[in-house]
Design an enzyme around this catalytic site. Structure first.
Site, mmCIF file in Angstrom:
data_model
loop_
_atom_site.group_PDB
_atom_site.id
_atom_site.type_symbol
_atom_site.label_atom_id
_atom_site.label_comp_id
_atom_site.label_asym_id
_atom_site.label_seq_id
_atom_site.Cartn_x
_atom_site.Cartn_y
_atom_site.Cartn_z
ATOM 1 N N GLU A 1 0.623 -1.409 0.245
ATOM 2 C CA GLU A 1 -0.129 -0.008 0.033
ATOM 3 C C GLU A 1 1.202 1.074 -0.189
ATOM 4 O O GLU A 1 2.056 1.272 0.886
ATOM 5 C CB GLU A 1 -0.581 -0.059 1.515
ATOM 6 C CG GLU A 1 -0.977 1.500 1.776
ATOM 7 C CD GLU A 1 -1.563 1.432 2.631
ATOM 8 O OE1 GLU A 1 -2.262 2.772 3.947
ATOM 9 O OE2 GLU A 1 -2.981 0.735 3.508
ATOM 10 N N LYS B 1 -10.235 -2.832 8.101
ATOM 11 C CA LYS B 1 -8.940 -2.603 8.659
ATOM 12 C C LYS B 1 -9.553 -2.372 9.627
ATOM 13 O O LYS B 1 -9.956 -1.096 10.004
ATOM 14 C CB LYS B 1 -8.079 -1.532 7.640
ATOM 15 C CG LYS B 1 -7.560 -0.692 8.307
ATOM 16 C CD LYS B 1 -7.014 0.218 7.071
ATOM 17 C CE LYS B 1 -5.533 0.841 8.007
ATOM 18 N NZ LYS B 1 -5.386 2.366 6.973
#
Length: 209
Positions: free
Chosen positions: A38, A127
């Site tokens: 990411e 998340k």
């Protein structure tokens, strides 16, 4: 794609690295068969970093855009070639855009209300930010089908605890995407850290068979 992420157990978060440091890190990750990365859009030039990494590693790494919670950065992330997007919290706007564009979205959650709202929107890979071991344990009861990925402060000292507490995978930032080690080009230490994390996770998986 998200199933492959859950199988791999590890997503590396790049934040505050320049292009050379990010490229060096991705080379090391690829050598160790870590393929999910990411690029945090908390940095001004994140879209340029992501775009260049896509040119270098397209087809080898799955490169996502993180810290995406407004349409401007969402559009920049897609233009840079993001394979998936993440946000620190749950954003209905990002959910709508990502569904329209058919790009995987991992929303951030923390409270039970966040989790319920995410499930209502059709998301079960979430998340957990900030990472919290007690919450992971507590959420096993009411949310057994949710795949939580904790982010924030995950290292070799706690990764097995997070996974044994219910995490489906973990997001790892500065422990591996470490600016000091990359600036010093101390690649051996980074390689050692990656191998240690992988060994710990592999050992945990083996003990659960």
């Amino acid at each position: 794609m998200l199933e492959r992420l859950l199988d791999s157990k590890i997503l590396i978060v790049i934040r505050g690295l320049n292009l050379r440091e990010a490229t060096d890190l991705c080379e090391i990750l690829l050598e160790n068969d870590l393929r999910f990365v990411e690029v945090s859009f908390s940095e001004e030039d994140a879209d340029e970093v992501l775009k260049t990494l896509k040119k270098h590693f397209d087809g080898e790494l799955f490169l996502g855009a993180g810290t995406i919670f407004d349409e401007k950065n969402y559009r920049k992330a897609l233009a840079a070639g993001a394979d998936y997007v993440l946000s620190p919290g749950l954003s209905q706007k990002m959910a709508e855009l990502s569904k329209k564009d058919r790009i995987p979205y991992i929303p951030g959650v923390f409270t039970p209300t966040d989790v319920q709202n995410a499930l209502e929107l059709g998301y079960d890979v979430l998340k957990l930010y900030p990472a919290d071991m007690n919450l992971l344990r507590s959420y096993r009861g009411p949310f057994p089908k949710v795949k939580f990925i904790p982010f924030g402060g995950v290292t070799d000292e706690n990764v097995t605890l997070y996974l044994s507490s219910g995490a489906a995978a973990v997001g790892i930032g500065s422990y591996i995407a470490n600016k000091k080690l990359l600036r010093e080009r101390n690649f051996k230490e980074l390689d050692d850290r990656i191998k240690k994390i992988k060994s710990l996770i592999g050992g945990l998986s083996g003990s659960c068979r």
